[in-house]
Design a protein around this motif. Structure first.
Motif, PDB file in Angstrom:
ATOM      1  N   TYR A  82       0.805  -1.221   0.000  1.00 47.32           N
ATOM      2  CA  TYR A  82       0.000   0.000   0.000  1.00 47.32           C
ATOM      3  C   TYR A  82       0.840   1.275   0.000  1.00 47.32           C
ATOM      4  O   TYR A  82       0.287   2.377  -0.033  1.00 47.32           O
ATOM      5  CB  TYR A  82      -0.967  -0.002   1.178  1.00 47.32           C
ATOM      6  N   SER A  83       2.153   1.146   0.023  1.00 46.62           N
ATOM      7  CA  SER A  83       3.025   2.324  -0.040  1.00 46.62           C
ATOM      8  C   SER A  83       2.749   3.089  -1.325  1.00 46.62           C
ATOM      9  O   SER A  83       2.662   2.508  -2.402  1.00 46.62           O
ATOM     10  CB  SER A  83       4.500   1.925   0.009  1.00 46.62           C
ATOM     11  N   GLY A  84       2.586   4.402  -1.182  1.00 47.17           N
ATOM     12  CA  GLY A  84       2.315   5.244  -2.337  1.00 47.17           C
ATOM     13  C   GLY A  84       0.838   5.437  -2.637  1.00 47.17           C
ATOM     14  O   GLY A  84       0.480   6.273  -3.463  1.00 47.17           O
ATOM     15  N   PHE A  85      -0.034   4.686  -1.973  1.00 50.40           N
ATOM     16  CA  PHE A  85      -1.469   4.843  -2.209  1.00 50.40           C
ATOM     17  C   PHE A  85      -1.971   6.132  -1.568  1.00 50.40           C
ATOM     18  O   PHE A  85      -1.539   6.510  -0.479  1.00 50.40           O
ATOM     19  CB  PHE A  85      -2.251   3.673  -1.599  1.00 50.40           C
ATOM     20  N   GLU A  86      -2.885   6.813  -2.234  1.00 49.76           N
ATOM     21  CA  GLU A  86      -3.552   7.976  -1.661  1.00 49.76           C
ATOM     22  C   GLU A  86      -4.645   7.499  -0.714  1.00 49.76           C
ATOM     23  O   GLU A  86      -5.278   6.460  -0.958  1.00 49.76           O
ATOM     24  CB  GLU A  86      -4.185   8.829  -2.757  1.00 49.76           C
ATOM     25  N   ILE A  87      -4.857   8.250   0.350  1.00 49.34           N
ATOM     26  CA  ILE A  87      -5.914   7.954   1.315  1.00 49.34           C
ATOM     27  C   ILE A  87      -7.082   8.881   0.992  1.00 49.34           C
ATOM     28  O   ILE A  87      -6.944  10.099   1.031  1.00 49.34           O
ATOM     29  CB  ILE A  87      -5.431   8.189   2.758  1.00 49.34           C
ATOM     30  N   CYS A  88      -8.214   8.287   0.666  1.00 52.89           N
ATOM     31  CA  CYS A  88      -9.379   9.062   0.245  1.00 52.89           C
ATOM     32  C   CYS A  88     -10.588   8.733   1.110  1.00 52.89           C
ATOM     33  O   CYS A  88     -10.655   7.660   1.710  1.00 52.89           O
ATOM     34  CB  CYS A  88      -9.728   8.736  -1.203  1.00 52.89           C
ATOM     35  N   VAL A  89     -11.522   9.663   1.120  1.00 53.67           N
ATOM     36  CA  VAL A  89     -12.845   9.405   1.688  1.00 53.67           C
ATOM     37  C   VAL A  89     -13.862  10.008   0.721  1.00 53.67           C
ATOM     38  O   VAL A  89     -13.541  10.930  -0.031  1.00 53.67           O
ATOM     39  CB  VAL A  89     -13.033  10.000   3.108  1.00 53.67           C
ATOM     40  N   PRO A  90     -15.080   9.481   0.736  1.00 47.77           N
ATOM     41  CA  PRO A  90     -16.102  10.090  -0.106  1.00 47.77           C
ATOM     42  C   PRO A  90     -16.314  11.550   0.296  1.00 47.77           C
ATOM     43  O   PRO A  90     -16.305  11.887   1.486  1.00 47.77           O
ATOM     44  CB  PRO A  90     -17.356   9.262   0.197  1.00 47.77           C
ATOM     45  N   LYS A  91     -16.479  12.406  -0.683  1.00 46.31           N
ATOM     46  CA  LYS A  91     -16.677  13.835  -0.410  1.00 46.31           C
ATOM     47  C   LYS A  91     -17.854  14.085   0.517  1.00 46.31           C
ATOM     48  O   LYS A  91     -17.822  14.998   1.335  1.00 46.31           O
ATOM     49  CB  LYS A  91     -16.877  14.602  -1.717  1.00 46.31           C
ATOM     50  N   ASN A  92     -18.872  13.232   0.429  1.00 48.91           N
ATOM     51  CA  ASN A  92     -20.053  13.448   1.263  1.00 48.91           C
ATOM     52  C   ASN A  92     -19.814  13.115   2.736  1.00 48.91           C
ATOM     53  O   ASN A  92     -20.689  13.336   3.562  1.00 48.91           O
ATOM     54  CB  ASN A  92     -21.266  12.689   0.715  1.00 48.91           C
ATOM     55  N   ARG A  93     -18.628  12.592   3.085  1.00 50.90           N
ATOM     56  CA  ARG A  93     -18.299  12.325   4.496  1.00 50.90           C
ATOM     57  C   ARG A  93     -17.539  13.474   5.144  1.00 50.90           C
ATOM     58  O   ARG A  93     -17.267  13.441   6.350  1.00 50.90           O
ATOM     59  CB  ARG A  93     -17.471  11.042   4.619  1.00 50.90           C
ATOM     60  N   LEU A  94     -17.173  14.490   4.366  1.00 47.41           N
ATOM     61  CA  LEU A  94     -16.465  15.633   4.930  1.00 47.41           C
ATOM     62  C   LEU A  94     -17.422  16.444   5.798  1.00 47.41           C
ATOM     63  O   LEU A  94     -18.603  16.580   5.469  1.00 47.41           O
ATOM     64  CB  LEU A  94     -15.904  16.526   3.822  1.00 47.41           C
ATOM     65  N   PRO A  95     -16.913  17.016   6.893  1.00 44.87           N
ATOM     66  CA  PRO A  95     -17.778  17.837   7.745  1.00 44.87           C
ATOM     67  C   PRO A  95     -18.283  19.068   6.985  1.00 44.87           C
ATOM     68  O   PRO A  95     -17.589  19.602   6.127  1.00 44.87           O
ATOM     69  CB  PRO A  95     -16.859  18.275   8.891  1.00 44.87           C
ATOM     70  N   GLU A  96     -19.517  19.477   7.318  1.00 46.08           N
ATOM     71  CA  GLU A  96     -20.049  20.700   6.722  1.00 46.08           C
ATOM     72  C   GLU A  96     -19.276  21.888   7.252  1.00 46.08           C
ATOM     73  O   GLU A  96     -18.914  21.933   8.427  1.00 46.08           O
ATOM     74  CB  GLU A  96     -21.533  20.853   7.059  1.00 46.08           C
ATOM     75  N   LEU A  97     -19.049  22.863   6.375  1.00 43.12           N
ATOM     76  CA  LEU A  97     -18.329  24.062   6.755  1.00 43.12           C
ATOM     77  C   LEU A  97     -19.311  25.202   6.983  1.00 43.12           C
ATOM     78  O   LEU A  97     -20.438  25.179   6.479  1.00 43.12           O
ATOM     79  CB  LEU A  97     -17.332  24.452   5.660  1.00 43.12           C
ATOM     80  N   SER A  98     -18.868  26.208   7.707  1.00 45.15           N
ATOM     81  CA  SER A  98     -19.675  27.407   7.916  1.00 45.15           C
ATOM     82  C   SER A  98     -19.737  28.209   6.620  1.00 45.15           C
ATOM     83  O   SER A  98     -18.910  28.029   5.725  1.00 45.15           O
ATOM     84  CB  SER A  98     -19.047  28.282   9.007  1.00 45.15           C
ATOM     85  N   ASP A  99     -20.696  29.110   6.530  1.00 39.46           N
ATOM     86  CA  ASP A  99     -20.788  29.986   5.370  1.00 39.46           C
ATOM     87  C   ASP A  99     -19.473  30.737   5.192  1.00 39.46           C
ATOM     88  O   ASP A  99     -18.891  31.214   6.168  1.00 39.46           O
ATOM     89  CB  ASP A  99     -21.930  30.995   5.533  1.00 39.46           C
ATOM     90  N   GLY A 100     -19.022  30.822   3.969  1.00 37.52           N
ATOM     91  CA  GLY A 100     -17.782  31.529   3.672  1.00 37.52           C
ATOM     92  C   GLY A 100     -16.529  30.696   3.830  1.00 37.52           C
ATOM     93  O   GLY A 100     -15.428  31.182   3.584  1.00 37.52           O
ATOM     94  N   GLU A 101     -16.667  29.442   4.240  1.00 38.07           N
ATOM     95  CA  GLU A 101     -15.522  28.537   4.337  1.00 38.07           C
ATOM     96  C   GLU A 101     -15.612  27.531   3.203  1.00 38.07           C
ATOM     97  O   GLU A 101     -16.707  27.119   2.799  1.00 38.07           O
ATOM     98  CB  GLU A 101     -15.518  27.785   5.673  1.00 38.07           C
ATOM     99  N   TYR A 102     -14.427  27.136   2.678  1.00 37.22           N
ATOM    100  CA  TYR A 102     -14.384  26.239   1.542  1.00 37.22           C
ATOM    101  C   TYR A 102     -13.267  25.218   1.730  1.00 37.22           C
ATOM    102  O   TYR A 102     -12.239  25.521   2.330  1.00 37.22           O
ATOM    103  CB  TYR A 102     -14.119  27.006   0.238  1.00 37.22           C
ATOM    104  N   TYR A 103     -13.490  24.045   1.181  1.00 40.89           N
ATOM    105  CA  TYR A 103     -12.405  23.078   1.088  1.00 40.89           C
ATOM    106  C   TYR A 103     -11.534  23.476  -0.091  1.00 40.89           C
ATOM    107  O   TYR A 103     -12.021  24.023  -1.087  1.00 40.89           O
ATOM    108  CB  TYR A 103     -12.956  21.657   0.890  1.00 40.89           C
ATOM    109  N   TRP A 104     -10.238  23.174   0.009  1.00 37.03           N
ATOM    110  CA  TRP A 104      -9.320  23.521  -1.065  1.00 37.03           C
ATOM    111  C   TRP A 104      -9.789  22.975  -2.399  1.00 37.03           C
ATOM    112  O   TRP A 104      -9.720  23.657  -3.417  1.00 37.03           O
ATOM    113  CB  TRP A 104      -7.917  22.998  -0.758  1.00 37.03           C
ATOM    114  N   TYR A 105     -10.252  21.747  -2.436  1.00 38.10           N
ATOM    115  CA  TYR A 105     -10.644  21.142  -3.719  1.00 38.10           C
ATOM    116  C   TYR A 105     -11.775  21.930  -4.377  1.00 38.10           C
ATOM    117  O   TYR A 105     -11.923  21.917  -5.597  1.00 38.10           O
ATOM    118  CB  TYR A 105     -11.006  19.659  -3.555  1.00 38.10           C
TER     119      TYR A 105
END
Length: 177
Positions: A82-105
């Motif tokens: 597994y060396s070199g593999f990216e660690i991902c999660v589904p986007k819908n599992r990310l915590p909700e952000l406050s208004d005016g905050e954004y994820y880098w992606y």
């Protein structure tokens, strides 16, 4: 909702190598704080378009990074795969952000224009300076005033408006910089 494509996932880190002989792996985390990556429990490991679901059963800080153990992997040689593999999660599992905050992606790929509506290009990627603010790395494109790369601090003084719907960021930035 079933997530089937790599585009449905967000990269939170990377497995850099193995740690010890009992199947632990070294993790380079992109989350803040670093150990937040462990809170997701289940990771989707990605290499190219191949996705593999794993369960993290143990993890902790180690030096400047993290180490984790994946359930059912108790051998160094198996973990090494597994060396070199990216660690991902589904986007819908990310915590909700406050208004005016954004994820880098969410910012990557947005067009960047000045207050005078001059196109500077698109956000190629974001980077952290370690000094308390992030930086937009803006690359000129066919629609921009030139093909230059610009580094624009992502702070209120320079970033006046972000519109995901319009696909653009308005900045108070001198195009000569």
């Amino acid at each position: 909702m079933t997530l089937k494509t790599p585009q449905d996932y967000i990269v939170l880190g990377k497995i850099s190598s193995v740690y010890g002989v009992q199947g632990w792996v070294k993790v380079y985390s992109y989350t803040e704080p670093l150990d937040r990556i462990l809170e997701y429990g289940n990771w989707t490991l990605r290499q190219g378009n191949n996705l593999t679901l794993v369960e993290v059963d143990k993890g902790r800080s180690h030096g400047k990074g993290m180490v984790a153990h994946l359930r059912g992997i108790d051998d160094r040689e198996v973990a090494k795969q597994y060396s070199g593999f990216e660690i991902c999660v589904p986007k819908n599992r990310l915590p909700e952000l406050s208004d005016g905050e954004y994820y880098w992606y969410e910012l990557e790929g947005l067009s960047v224009v000045t207050l005078n509506n001059e196109s500077l290009g698109v956000v190629d990627y974001m980077m952290s300076t370690g000094a308390g603010n992030d930086v937009l790395v803006v690359k000129g494109d066919a629609h921009s005033i030139d093909r230059r790369e610009r580094l624009i601090p992502y702070v209120e003084q320079f970033v006046h408006d972000v519109s995901l719907e319009a696909g653009r960021i308005v900045v108070d930035w001198d195009p000569e910089f």
